[in-house]
Design an enzyme around this catalytic site. Sequence first.
Site, PDB file in Angstrom:
ATOM      1  N   GLY A   1       0.467  -1.326   0.173  1.00 50.89           N
ATOM      2  CA  GLY A   1      -0.115   0.124   0.153  1.00 50.89           C
ATOM      3  C   GLY A   1       0.987   1.822   0.610  1.00 50.89           C
ATOM      4  N   CYS A   2       0.103   2.309   0.098  1.00 51.55           N
ATOM      5  CA  CYS A   2       1.149   3.568  -0.336  1.00 51.55           C
ATOM      6  C   CYS A   2       1.185   4.449   0.975  1.00 51.55           C
ATOM      7  CB  CYS A   2      -0.084   4.563  -1.413  1.00 51.55           C
ATOM      8  SG  CYS A   2      -1.929   4.749  -0.372  1.00 51.55           S
TER       9      CYS A   2
END
Length: 309
Positions: free
Chosen positions: A129-130
């Site tokens: 994920g970011c």
Amino acid sequence: MPSPYTVALIGARGYVGRELIRLIEAHPALELVHAASRGLAGRPVAELTPTHQGGLRFVTTDPEAPIDADVVFLALPNGLSEAYVARCRPEALLIDLSTDHRFAPGWVYGFTERDHPALRGARRISNPGCYATAMQCALWPILDHLASRPVCFGVSGYSGAGTRPTPKNDPKRLADNLLPYHPAGHFHEGEVSHHLGQPVRFLPHVAAFFRGIHLTATARLKAPMTLEQVQEIYKSAYAQAPFVRVIDELPEVKNIAHQNHAEVGLHVSSDGLELTAMSTVDNLLKGAASQAIQNLNAALGFDQAEGLR
Ligand SMILES: NC(=O)c1ccc[n+]([C@@H]2O[C@H](COP(=O)([O-])OP(=O)(O)OC[C@H]3O[C@@H](n4cnc5c(N)ncnc54)[C@H](OP(=O)(O)O)[C@@H]3O)[C@@H](O)[C@H]2O)c1
């Protein structure tokens, strides 16, 4: 597999999908042959992504048909990938950018800077994920020196919430505002705690800028350290990492927007016992699409920076 590798992109209309179209086309060993979007089916890809040179049009992926490509990127909302995985060739390289396989057996998690050896030859890759990328950039090198659970305060641009309207990407709600959400138990808290082998606390926020993440992690150190000692640990951990830069200043979001690399800046308290590690990433690039290309390069044996220079 032949080269160029044929590529299918499922979820091509989204913010992440658009970046992937551009990066796939810039990669000398990849050829985009299938760009799936229900909303834009039949429309030229060049309408959404002006860098597209060919005459490809968006298509709706037939739910019954096999996905006939050497490489498949899944940039779908969370929870939808399984039906697509089942229709890919067993030997195809799949890179899932959703949360669906971040704990899944048989999938290699791809925080490239750490996981490069495991990615070599992998055929099922789960992209981090970011926020999880930002947290791991900030914390991975220093784990052995930590005496307390790191607390991570993150602020994301609103493209992190995707194109589907929600309060987290509503310009009116965000104007002159900072929106906290999920102050405990955010998915990325569990993801990072699991993949670092170190429990973390994560406090996410969204702000009115479009792209980028600013992440501030704080923790106690086991023994007093100088800033120079801490910087040396990070610089040595990222010495072979073209997409993480350890900088002398504190990082700012605008410097990594539209960039493939993360920046990490460090601070140590005057008693040498309190570390602050800040990282910035473009959530759509190092936090998603460009890290997916790094992971593809690792899996297929290319230089990590192929197509990203
Ligand atoms: N945005 C970020 O910063 C970021 C960073 C890292 C990872 N991610 C992850 O990457 C994935 C994509 O994120 P995004 O921000 O690009 O999302 P997005 O902008 O909402 O795009 C979603 C894409 O999936 C398609 N789609 C939506 N519902 C679908 C369905 N039921 N069946 C088939 N296709 C569907 C949409 O196109 P059509 O509706 O036209 O089919 C669109 O192309 C998500 O899993 C997200 O968690 C996002």
